[in-house]
Design an enzyme around this catalytic site. Structure first.
Site: not given
Lengths: 439, 439
Positions: B175, B201, B212, B301, B434, B439
């Site tokens: 993702t 992932k 996740t 991230e 994040n 969007s």
């Protein structure tokens, strides 16, 4: 201390003008103030504060301290004094900002004791009548000479009971705060009129179970030490221990209270004979503590939003608070709020991993979540009994434009217990501030 | 899904070139692959993956799933199938990315079941031979037609055992990952040569107790279902449950394993008769799982650093892990690392508020902390037995320039237990990613 300079500039911010009072009503029998003594390296920002009971009679005092295993030297010293004196005969507070005197070994303990010693001497107190607090960088010894030289200067020329004195005092305990936090109010118990003033500092490292928080409440009501301790603990649980900025608990967190009885009236005690007056004072102090705690969240490092998490119909108060805290502390939730993104999945996710007490504490098929706008306009349902609503994204985005937002989580357990928790968003500015704190 | 586009571009990143293998050695008897079926809105990014056992004999399977109360539909479906079949006769995995099928009500359950049904049908499996996984945004129903149309297309034309097939499969489960995560290796047990391949992932919402994370290990060794389950649980505790990116635990976390025995040899079971072979396989899988888990942290991230927290001489493994996790999850610590700021006070602080089991678990006067550079140069002591060292800031800053850093915390309790935990820093990029996920 690059940030201190920034701080001075940022004092002119929009928040400062909205949240710093232009005047106040202050309790009788206190003298307070703040000066620059030289801990902060910019050469001008206030970094030393004193609060003194000048009523002429010993005050009652109470304190709630950090649960961190690495308790800073001033925390250890203040706890000891408060315990030895059973909350009686504490007549002043001395606080420095810019250096936390934490993890500073035996020298740190001596420095904290010396701050007490010199303050007592200068204010002509009996020995060990002062509680000491420090906030700032961890792990460096205090520039103790500057502080010990500053105390007599502050005591002789800069203490008073004017609005400016209180502002100076509140300013001198700030570190990364962008505005001084000061609240005051008058209230009545029976026919007696009393006054409460409160100061605190917050910004980063704020989480439940006490935060990088220094705070104090003072009143001119007559309160016994044990009643004051009981009320303070109750109020802190529902205010400073129900907020979060970044989930970190500092080594220095301290909230203290003082009551000098200068406004007269009958003693408020935690005996049945004064139960009504006790309850009345407790309600006032809870409300007051929440007002102060909210200012800490509003000034969370880099915060652009003030978010109230309301958990309803939990099996227990503890469950309600655990769940509210889990959402309030989720970095993913907080960044979504910063991005004005109605990503309510992250709310659910944080509810789902909260460390609740039983298997029945969270039942997905009974859980409902909604956004409650603070302007009184219609609620926006996100999840009803575990089923997602078709969310009007435009309306969600509209609600998220506001600085303030309430998120209501109804657990539907039938237990009827609830808790509120307050948090802010996680922004770029937070990372900037904390990535470069010591430079 | 703006991020998916970014992802494609970022695949060319420095990290991708360092951490994505150019070739591999893959277990016998499997066919894998990935395609774009239409969940991701950019129209090209891979979003559907299948792994199939083609050995011709039923494989053993095992799984470890999220503890979140809001378990996504695919988690519920996969757990049920695995339980009903006692880990036998599971012959394929089907995974979509771009949508987590979480908090999607009864439609979500039906969609997950349909993914299993269609995969079993297309691959000519008996009923309920497939485990299903989904990852992506929470709270929207899957574009199920696109997935159900994609499965036969993927199965008929895009499955194989080449390096590119494995890369395609690893890419299709991503993702916000900036590179696909794939590891493979050959190992020997007695005279038998086996092969392990692993995919996962990660990116955001990573914390202990499953993240996740989607991941799977497959091997051609012959392993009984109960041995495979036991080894998987043990390995996940010491790898995927010992990493954090942002402390959030997702609704979808799933790690599964499959062993088809295609490489022959004696069955590895958790009976005393095969204790040696069991132990040997467990060691291989722990090491392998840590390799994969580290890739998740490296791709956290916005991460710019890879930090190992080593806690030594704790009273118990649980204490050691709790303390390591507390430091690894501290936003203040993580932002300091991003800022290359040797603010070790924040490390101490996080040790001090860790929720350890006894009063003797952390004794400030016995706690020592040091930076261990990964280049083999000299350690930098920060705290020795609770007393701060005079830190050479220049040396600290030099060490903090490196991408990798080890922080060693010696609790000095005499208990001798230790735990490792892996984390990344908290950067501006994390907030950007994040704050604007959907969007």
């Amino acid at each position: 201390m690059q940030r201190v300079t920034k701080l001075t500039v940022r004092f002119l911010s929009d928040k400062a003008s909205r949240f710093v009072p232009k005047s106040g009503v202050y309790p009788k029998g206190y003298a307070v103030g703040g000066i620059h003594c030289g801990v902060k390296k910019d050469g001008t920002s206030f970094d030393l504060a004193i609060l003194q009971n000048i009523h002429g009679k010993d005050a009652s005092a109470a304190g709630v301290f950090t649960l961190n295993k690495f308790k800073a030297a001033p925390v250890q010293v203040s706890r000891k004094i408060l315990k030895e004196k059973h909350g009686s005969g504490i007549n002043s507070f001395v606080i420095n900002s810019g250096n936390a005197n934490a993890v500073t070994g035996s020298q740190g303990m001596k420095d904290a004791e010396d701050m007490v010693l010199v303050t007592d001497s200068v204010l002509e107190n009996p020995t060990n009548s002062t509680l000491v607090m420090s906030t700032g960088v961890i792990g460096n010894n205090l520039p103790i000479d500057k502080i010990l030289n500053g105390i007599p200067k502050l005591a002789s020329d800069h203490l008073g009971n004017s609005h400016q004195n209180w502002i100076d005092c509140a300013t001198a305990i700030c570190t990364t705060d962008t505005f001084p936090k000061l609240v005051s109010k008058e209230f009545k118990i029976d026919d007696d009129t009393y006054t409460l003033a409160g100061l605190c500092k917050g910004a980063g490292m704020i989480c439940p179970n006490m935060a990088t928080l220094l705070g104090f409440f003072v009143t001119d009501a007559p309160v016994s030490p044990s009643a004051l301790q009981q009320i303070l603990k109750y109020a802190v649980d529902r205010s400073f221990n129900s907020i979060t900025v970044d989930g970190d608990m500092s080594t220095n967190d301290t909230i203290v209270a003082m009551a000098n009885g200068a406004a007269g009236g009958e003693l408020i005690d935690n005996k049945s004979s004064s139960a009504d007056r006790f309850a009345r004072l407790q309600t006032e102090i809870v409300d007051f503590a929440q007002q102060l705690a909210h200012l800490v969240v509003r000034d969370g490092e880099g915060a652009t939003k003030f978010i109230t998490i309301k958990v309803k119909d939990a099996l227990s108060y503890k469950d309600a608070k655990t769940i509210a805290s889990s959402v309030a502390n989720s970095s993913l939730f907080k960044t979504a709020m910063y991005g004005k993104d109605a990503n309510w999945g992250r709310i659910l996710c944080a509810i789902g991993y909260a460390d609740v007490s039983t298997d029945k504490s969270v039942i997905p098929s009974k859980t409902s979540v909604k956004f409650v706008p603070v302007d009184g306009s219609e609620h926006l349902k996100l999840l009803v009994n575990g089923e997602p609503e078709k969310v009007d994204e435009e309306r969600a985005s509209e609600i998220l434009q506001d600085e303030d937002l309430i998120i209501e989580i109804d657990l539907g357990t039938g237990g009827g217990q609830s808790a509120d928790f307050w948090t802010c968003d996680l922004s770029h500015e937070y990372v900037t501030i904390n990535g470069d704190y010591r430079s």
